[in-house]
Design a protein around this motif. Structure first.
Motif, PDB file in Angstrom:
ATOM      1  N   VAL A 169       0.829  -1.018   0.048  1.00 55.29           N
ATOM      2  CA  VAL A 169      -0.098  -0.025   0.070  1.00 55.29           C
ATOM      3  C   VAL A 169       0.847   1.215   0.095  1.00 55.29           C
ATOM      4  CG1 VAL A 169      -1.621   1.184   1.218  1.00 55.29           C
ATOM      5  CG2 VAL A 169      -1.815  -0.992   1.199  1.00 55.29           C
ATOM      6  N   ASN A 170       0.760   2.172  -0.985  1.00 55.38           N
ATOM      7  CA  ASN A 170       1.505   3.353  -1.151  1.00 55.38           C
ATOM      8  C   ASN A 170       2.957   2.881  -0.983  1.00 55.38           C
ATOM      9  OD1 ASN A 170      -0.905   4.817  -1.493  1.00 55.38           O
ATOM     10  ND2 ASN A 170      -1.245   5.215   0.819  1.00 55.38           N
ATOM     11  N   GLY A 171       3.576   1.966  -1.678  1.00 54.31           N
ATOM     12  CA  GLY A 171       4.913   1.569  -1.714  1.00 54.31           C
ATOM     13  C   GLY A 171       5.364   0.852  -0.510  1.00 54.31           C
ATOM     14  N   ARG A 172       4.462   0.720   0.536  1.00 56.38           N
ATOM     15  CA  ARG A 172       4.937  -0.261   1.762  1.00 56.38           C
ATOM     16  C   ARG A 172       4.443  -1.409   1.845  1.00 56.38           C
ATOM     17  NH1 ARG A 172       3.110  -0.834   6.950  1.00 56.38           N
ATOM     18  NH2 ARG A 172       1.448   0.775   6.574  1.00 56.38           N
ATOM     19  N   ILE A 173       5.001  -2.508   2.094  1.00 53.70           N
ATOM     20  CA  ILE A 173       4.462  -3.895   1.969  1.00 53.70           C
ATOM     21  C   ILE A 173       3.813  -3.962   3.500  1.00 53.70           C
ATOM     22  CG2 ILE A 173       5.192  -6.404   2.437  1.00 53.70           C
ATOM     23  CD1 ILE A 173       7.550  -5.958   0.501  1.00 53.70           C
ATOM     24  N   VAL A 174       2.737  -4.522   3.413  1.00 54.27           N
ATOM     25  CA  VAL A 174       1.790  -4.715   4.684  1.00 54.27           C
ATOM     26  C   VAL A 174       1.721  -5.985   5.140  1.00 54.27           C
ATOM     27  CG1 VAL A 174      -0.635  -4.360   5.389  1.00 54.27           C
ATOM     28  CG2 VAL A 174       0.420  -2.549   3.665  1.00 54.27           C
ATOM     29  N   THR A 175       1.866  -6.184   6.217  1.00 56.32           N
ATOM     30  CA  THR A 175       1.895  -7.522   6.956  1.00 56.32           C
ATOM     31  C   THR A 175       0.957  -7.611   7.993  1.00 56.32           C
ATOM     32  OG1 THR A 175       3.613  -7.270   8.307  1.00 56.32           O
ATOM     33  CG2 THR A 175       4.063  -8.373   6.347  1.00 56.32           C
ATOM     34  N   GLU A 176       0.483  -6.338   8.582  1.00 58.42           N
ATOM     35  CA  GLU A 176      -0.657  -6.571   9.725  1.00 58.42           C
ATOM     36  C   GLU A 176      -1.979  -6.655   9.236  1.00 58.42           C
ATOM     37  OE1 GLU A 176       0.336  -2.020   9.058  1.00 58.42           O
ATOM     38  OE2 GLU A 176       1.311  -3.913   8.861  1.00 58.42           O
ATOM     39  N   GLN A 177      -3.022  -7.338   9.881  1.00 55.79           N
ATOM     40  CA  GLN A 177      -4.243  -7.363   9.489  1.00 55.79           C
ATOM     41  C   GLN A 177      -5.203  -6.144   9.879  1.00 55.79           C
ATOM     42  OE1 GLN A 177      -5.281  -9.740   7.431  1.00 55.79           O
ATOM     43  NE2 GLN A 177      -3.373 -10.852   7.355  1.00 55.79           N
ATOM     44  N   GLY A 178      -6.229  -5.806   9.360  1.00 58.60           N
ATOM     45  CA  GLY A 178      -7.116  -4.819   9.952  1.00 58.60           C
ATOM     46  C   GLY A 178      -6.799  -3.574   9.242  1.00 58.60           C
ATOM     47  N   LEU A 179      -5.680  -3.382   8.763  1.00 58.69           N
ATOM     48  CA  LEU A 179      -5.321  -2.218   8.154  1.00 58.69           C
ATOM     49  C   LEU A 179      -6.300  -1.361   7.307  1.00 58.69           C
ATOM     50  CD1 LEU A 179      -3.078   0.077   7.861  1.00 58.69           C
ATOM     51  CD2 LEU A 179      -2.539  -1.235   5.633  1.00 58.69           C
ATOM     52  N   ASP A 235      -5.274   5.476  -2.107  1.00 57.14           N
ATOM     53  CA  ASP A 235      -4.287   4.698  -1.780  1.00 57.14           C
ATOM     54  C   ASP A 235      -4.070   3.777  -2.881  1.00 57.14           C
ATOM     55  OD1 ASP A 235      -3.999   5.693   0.887  1.00 57.14           O
ATOM     56  OD2 ASP A 235      -5.548   4.173   1.465  1.00 57.14           O
ATOM     57  N   THR A 236      -2.743   3.564  -3.285  1.00 51.72           N
ATOM     58  CA  THR A 236      -2.186   2.895  -4.208  1.00 51.72           C
ATOM     59  C   THR A 236      -1.952   1.500  -3.752  1.00 51.72           C
ATOM     60  OG1 THR A 236      -1.196   4.722  -5.608  1.00 51.72           O
ATOM     61  CG2 THR A 236      -0.554   2.417  -6.256  1.00 51.72           C
ATOM     62  N   ILE A 237      -2.760   0.562  -4.297  1.00 51.10           N
ATOM     63  CA  ILE A 237      -2.624  -0.905  -3.650  1.00 51.10           C
ATOM     64  C   ILE A 237      -2.236  -1.828  -4.641  1.00 51.10           C
ATOM     65  CG2 ILE A 237      -3.879  -2.843  -2.563  1.00 51.10           C
ATOM     66  CD1 ILE A 237      -5.863  -0.422  -1.766  1.00 51.10           C
ATOM     67  N   ARG A 238      -1.230  -2.762  -4.386  1.00 50.58           N
ATOM     68  CA  ARG A 238      -0.590  -3.748  -5.476  1.00 50.58           C
ATOM     69  C   ARG A 238      -0.587  -4.996  -4.652  1.00 50.58           C
ATOM     70  NH1 ARG A 238       1.707  -0.770  -9.500  1.00 50.58           N
ATOM     71  NH2 ARG A 238       2.276   1.259  -9.134  1.00 50.58           N
ATOM     72  N   VAL A 239      -0.795  -6.016  -5.531  1.00 46.18           N
ATOM     73  CA  VAL A 239      -0.688  -7.442  -5.055  1.00 46.18           C
ATOM     74  C   VAL A 239       0.401  -8.088  -6.082  1.00 46.18           C
ATOM     75  CG1 VAL A 239      -1.723  -9.704  -4.734  1.00 46.18           C
ATOM     76  CG2 VAL A 239      -3.002  -7.672  -4.168  1.00 46.18           C
ATOM     77  N   ASP A 240       1.407  -8.794  -5.409  1.00 46.99           N
ATOM     78  CA  ASP A 240       2.569  -9.291  -6.336  1.00 46.99           C
ATOM     79  C   ASP A 240       3.082  -8.161  -7.270  1.00 46.99           C
ATOM     80  OD1 ASP A 240       2.368 -11.557  -4.581  1.00 46.99           O
ATOM     81  OD2 ASP A 240       0.819 -12.733  -6.188  1.00 46.99           O
ATOM     82  N   GLY A 241       2.900  -6.967  -6.823  1.00 40.87           N
ATOM     83  CA  GLY A 241       3.408  -5.961  -7.699  1.00 40.87           C
ATOM     84  C   GLY A 241       2.343  -5.541  -8.817  1.00 40.87           C
ATOM     85  N   SER A 242       1.160  -6.026  -8.903  1.00 42.46           N
ATOM     86  CA  SER A 242       0.189  -5.552 -10.049  1.00 42.46           C
ATOM     87  C   SER A 242      -0.484  -4.363  -9.323  1.00 42.46           C
ATOM     88  CB  SER A 242      -0.540  -6.957 -10.304  1.00 42.46           C
ATOM     89  OG  SER A 242       0.240  -7.477 -11.111  1.00 42.46           O
ATOM     90  N   ARG A 243      -0.845  -3.496 -10.056  1.00 43.12           N
ATOM     91  CA  ARG A 243      -1.931  -2.193  -9.508  1.00 43.12           C
ATOM     92  C   ARG A 243      -3.058  -2.910  -9.291  1.00 43.12           C
ATOM     93  NH1 ARG A 243      -1.521   3.297 -10.277  1.00 43.12           N
ATOM     94  NH2 ARG A 243      -3.276   4.297  -9.483  1.00 43.12           N
ATOM     95  N   ILE A 244      -3.768  -2.399  -8.210  1.00 39.20           N
ATOM     96  CA  ILE A 244      -5.287  -2.900  -8.021  1.00 39.20           C
ATOM     97  C   ILE A 244      -6.046  -1.355  -8.174  1.00 39.20           C
ATOM     98  CG2 ILE A 244      -6.980  -3.836  -6.872  1.00 39.20           C
ATOM     99  CD1 ILE A 244      -4.808  -5.720  -7.581  1.00 39.20           C
ATOM    100  N   PRO A 245      -6.677  -1.375  -9.234  1.00 42.26           N
ATOM    101  CA  PRO A 245      -7.579  -0.089  -9.454  1.00 42.26           C
ATOM    102  C   PRO A 245      -8.470   0.119  -8.665  1.00 42.26           C
ATOM    103  CG  PRO A 245      -7.497  -1.275 -11.351  1.00 42.26           C
ATOM    104  CD  PRO A 245      -6.976  -2.314 -10.309  1.00 42.26           C
ATOM    105  N   SER A 246      -8.795   1.550  -8.192  1.00 43.29           N
ATOM    106  CA  SER A 246      -9.854   1.855  -7.287  1.00 43.29           C
ATOM    107  C   SER A 246     -11.310   1.441  -7.734  1.00 43.29           C
ATOM    108  CB  SER A 246      -9.973   3.373  -7.135  1.00 43.29           C
ATOM    109  OG  SER A 246     -10.114   4.234  -8.335  1.00 43.29           O
ATOM    110  N   PRO A 247     -12.304   1.293  -7.162  1.00 40.07           N
ATOM    111  CA  PRO A 247     -13.692   0.961  -7.597  1.00 40.07           C
ATOM    112  C   PRO A 247     -14.097   1.751  -9.006  1.00 40.07           C
ATOM    113  CG  PRO A 247     -13.828   1.117  -5.204  1.00 40.07           C
ATOM    114  CD  PRO A 247     -12.281   1.469  -5.699  1.00 40.07           C
ATOM    115  N   ARG A 248     -14.384   1.271  -9.933  1.00 37.95           N
ATOM    116  CA  ARG A 248     -14.742   1.798 -11.160  1.00 37.95           C
ATOM    117  C   ARG A 248     -15.851   2.985 -10.977  1.00 37.95           C
ATOM    118  NH1 ARG A 248     -13.388  -2.046 -16.162  1.00 37.95           N
ATOM    119  NH2 ARG A 248     -11.530  -2.819 -15.487  1.00 37.95           N
TER     120      ARG A 248
END
Length: 250
Positions: free
Chosen positions: A41-51, A58-71
């Motif tokens: 999230v925003n360039g920082r790896i997140v490991t805590e739950q409930g964030l 916010d810019t969210i990525r999974v395995d480096g791939s961008r997840i767009p905001s809701p359309r």
């Protein structure tokens, strides 16, 4: 982004809920992705739950791939037929892109254009900022074309194209020139470039003495025409939209 644990008073939406809503995985599987350090999230790896996050900002990525905001906008891919004008209306009565669109409440417009005699991939949207950035030369979004040129092109001519040619409005150097086949008085070539000057591909081939007989755009950045039938429309996938947003800095 809010780093506070999940609570009724917390702002934003829990990250695992955002991932599930985006179709990445179930909430439980999304929690595992977070535990494994595969979510950023925003360039920082997140490991805590409930964030809690704001999927709109916010810019969210999974395995480096961008997840767009809701359309909140439409992002469409069309396989434009040859002979169709890249406008929504034509005073001469020729077929336009609008003839192939379903009835929509929103005003929709094309991103860039294709010559009337050029077929293939064109993007349609009602997101003005996205359209502006996609068409702006500073972002250099690559485009790929399938070219059927007149005559049998020799390797020397192909190398000349690859190294770049000078047109009346300046030099142009393609990102890639790939020979597909040579046949009876014709040559099929795949060309990729990030410039969008008027009729640039046709003028390049005119310059080397092999006019274009048929031209189709097959890709814009990560978006490929694939097997989409001529005249048909589909939505951009989540992955395609995410990559395009990255390319144009949104």
């Amino acid at each position: 982004m809010n780093d506070q644990p999940d609570s009724p008073q917390g702002e934003g939406i829990r990250l695992q809920k955002v991932l599930a809503a985006a179709g990445i995985a179930s909430r439980r599987a999304s929690e595992l992705l977070i535990e494994e350090g595969r979510v950023e999230v925003n360039g920082r790896i997140v490991t805590e739950q409930g964030l809690r996050v704001d999927p709109e900002k916010d810019t969210i990525r999974v395995d480096g791939s961008r997840i767009p905001s809701p359309r909140h906008h439409l992002y469409l891919v069309m396989n434009k037929p040859r002979g169709v004008v890249s406008t929504m209306e034509d005073p001469e009565g020729r077929k336009t892109l609008l003839d192939y669109l379903p009835r929509l409440k929103e005003r929709i417009f094309h991103v860039g254009r294709l010559d009337t005699d050029t077929e293939g991939l064109i993007l349609l949207t009602n997101d003005g900022e996205f359209a502006h950035r996609m068409a702006h030369p500073s972002y250099e979004v690559p485009k790929t074309y399938s070219v059927q040129a007149a005559g049998v092109m020799d390797n020397r001519t192909l190398k000349r194209l690859e190294k770049g040619v000078t047109l009346d409005d300046g030099p142009v150097k393609p990102d890639k020139v790939k020979l597909v086949s040579r046949g009876a008085n014709k040559t099929l070539v795949e060309v990729s470039l990030h410039e969008g000057r008027n009729r640039i591909v046709r003028r390049m081939f005119d310059t080397v003495g092999h006019p274009v007989d048929r031209l189709a755009r097959t890709a814009i950045g990560p978006v490929r025409l694939g097997t989409l039938p001529v005249g048909e429309i589909r939505e951009l996938t989540r992955e395609e939209l995410g990559e395009l947003l990255d390319l144009v800095g949104m």
